[in-house]
Write an enzyme that holds these catalytic residues in place. Structure first.
Site, PDB file in Angstrom:
ATOM      1  N   ARG A  19       0.841  -1.186   0.000  1.00 55.22           N
ATOM      2  CA  ARG A  19       0.000   0.000   0.000  1.00 55.22           C
ATOM      3  C   ARG A  19       0.876   1.235   0.000  1.00 55.22           C
ATOM      4  NH1 ARG A  19      -3.206  -3.325  -1.232  1.00 55.22           N
ATOM      5  NH2 ARG A  19      -5.009  -4.041  -0.075  1.00 55.22           N
ATOM      6  N   THR A  20       0.346   2.324  -0.535  1.00 52.08           N
ATOM      7  CA  THR A  20       1.072   3.589  -0.483  1.00 52.08           C
ATOM      8  C   THR A  20       0.991   4.124   0.938  1.00 52.08           C
ATOM      9  OG1 THR A  20       0.493   4.068  -2.778  1.00 52.08           O
ATOM     10  CG2 THR A  20       1.253   5.915  -1.443  1.00 52.08           C
ATOM     11  N   GLN A  21       2.098   3.997   1.670  1.00 56.94           N
ATOM     12  CA  GLN A  21       2.119   4.472   3.053  1.00 56.94           C
ATOM     13  C   GLN A  21       2.315   5.979   3.123  1.00 56.94           C
ATOM     14  OE1 GLN A  21       1.521   2.280   5.642  1.00 56.94           O
ATOM     15  NE2 GLN A  21       1.078   0.943   3.913  1.00 56.94           N
ATOM     16  N   TRP A 126      -2.504   9.259  -4.070  1.00 53.87           N
ATOM     17  CA  TRP A 126      -2.150  10.328  -3.128  1.00 53.87           C
ATOM     18  C   TRP A 126      -2.117  11.683  -3.845  1.00 53.87           C
ATOM     19  CZ3 TRP A 126      -0.861   7.860   1.630  1.00 53.87           C
ATOM     20  CH2 TRP A 126      -0.709   8.740   2.712  1.00 53.87           C
TER      21      TRP A 126
END
Length: 242
Positions: A19-21, A126
């Site tokens: 996942r895009t942290q 994001w």
């Protein structure tokens, strides 16, 4: 005995899911306004790697189909992914060859669904997006956040622009702005952001969209003045500061 389950769990398909942290290379504010003949968007060309302004030629304003213009803040690779989705959407729409084409309202609605869908998967894109366009004489300007929050308005901004540019727009925007007045107003906003936003760079583009199509300016810089007394000694009056 304990090492086998650990090894199998590391090799399981679930271990490959990521996942895009947090974002890596990001762009800062986009500011958009309606003017007399269409829509104007402005964005600088900085790409920040953390707090380092790593890239200074990142184009964050892109045309979408015949009637729309998109600007993006946030993660640059996610913006590229969004543009891939939109290219596929426009191509599919053109394949119908029915004389109709997607307008800005349809593209904006599509983007809100994409952003909200990815948010629900806990794998967001994001970005904060600004979508403007003109179709059949109707001007449209909207924004959508990384979790799918969206709205339309006469002027919108993302990032620091929401806090620093929109107060200026509330005071000075009016619906009969000429192109020259609109550019001057956007430049005023971008100059304030350049002074106050550490991620901003003095290299920007302004894009317009009208019934005739999209025009994106060549990159250019603004004239600035850095000798304000508050800039010379910013800690004066700040008791107890470093």
């Amino acid at each position: 005995m304990d090492s086998a389950p650990a090894k199998s769990s590391l090799m399981s398909p679930e271990s490959d899911i990521q996942r895009t942290q947090y974002p890596y290379v990001t762009g800062t504010s986009v500011v958009g306004i309606k003017y007399k003949d269409g829509i104007l968007l402005a964005a600088d060309m900085g790409g920040s790697y953390g707090s380092t302004i790593r890239y200074k030629s990142v184009e964050r304003l892109k045309p979408v189909g015949k009637h729309s213009l998109l600007g993006a803040s946030g993660e640059i690779s996610d913006f590229q992914e969004i543009m891939k989705y939109l290219d596929e959407l426009i191509l599919y729409d053109n394949m119908w060859d029915d004389g109709n084409s997607l307008g800005p309202k349809e593209v904006h609605n599509y983007l809100t669904r994409v952003m909200y869908n990815r948010r629900n998967k806990f794998n967001p894109l994001w970005n904060s997006l600004v979508l403007g366009g003109v179709k059949n004489g109707q001007k449209y300007l909207g924004t959508v956040s990384m979790i799918g929050v969206h709205y339309e308005d006469n002027h919108v901004a993302t990032g620091f622009g929401n806090h620093l540019a929109r107060p200026i727009l509330r005071d000075e925007w009016h619906e009969n702005l000429s192109y020259e007045e609109g550019v001057k107003l956007l430049e005023k906003c971008m100059r304030v952001l350049l002074y106050r936003d550490r991620s901003a760079v003095n290299k920007l583009q302004i894009a317009k969209i009208t019934e005739e199509g999209v025009t994106i300016s060549q990159p250019y810089s603004l004239k600035t003045f850095w000798n304000f007394s508050a800039f010379q000694n910013p800690t004066v009056g700040a008791e107890g500061s470093w």
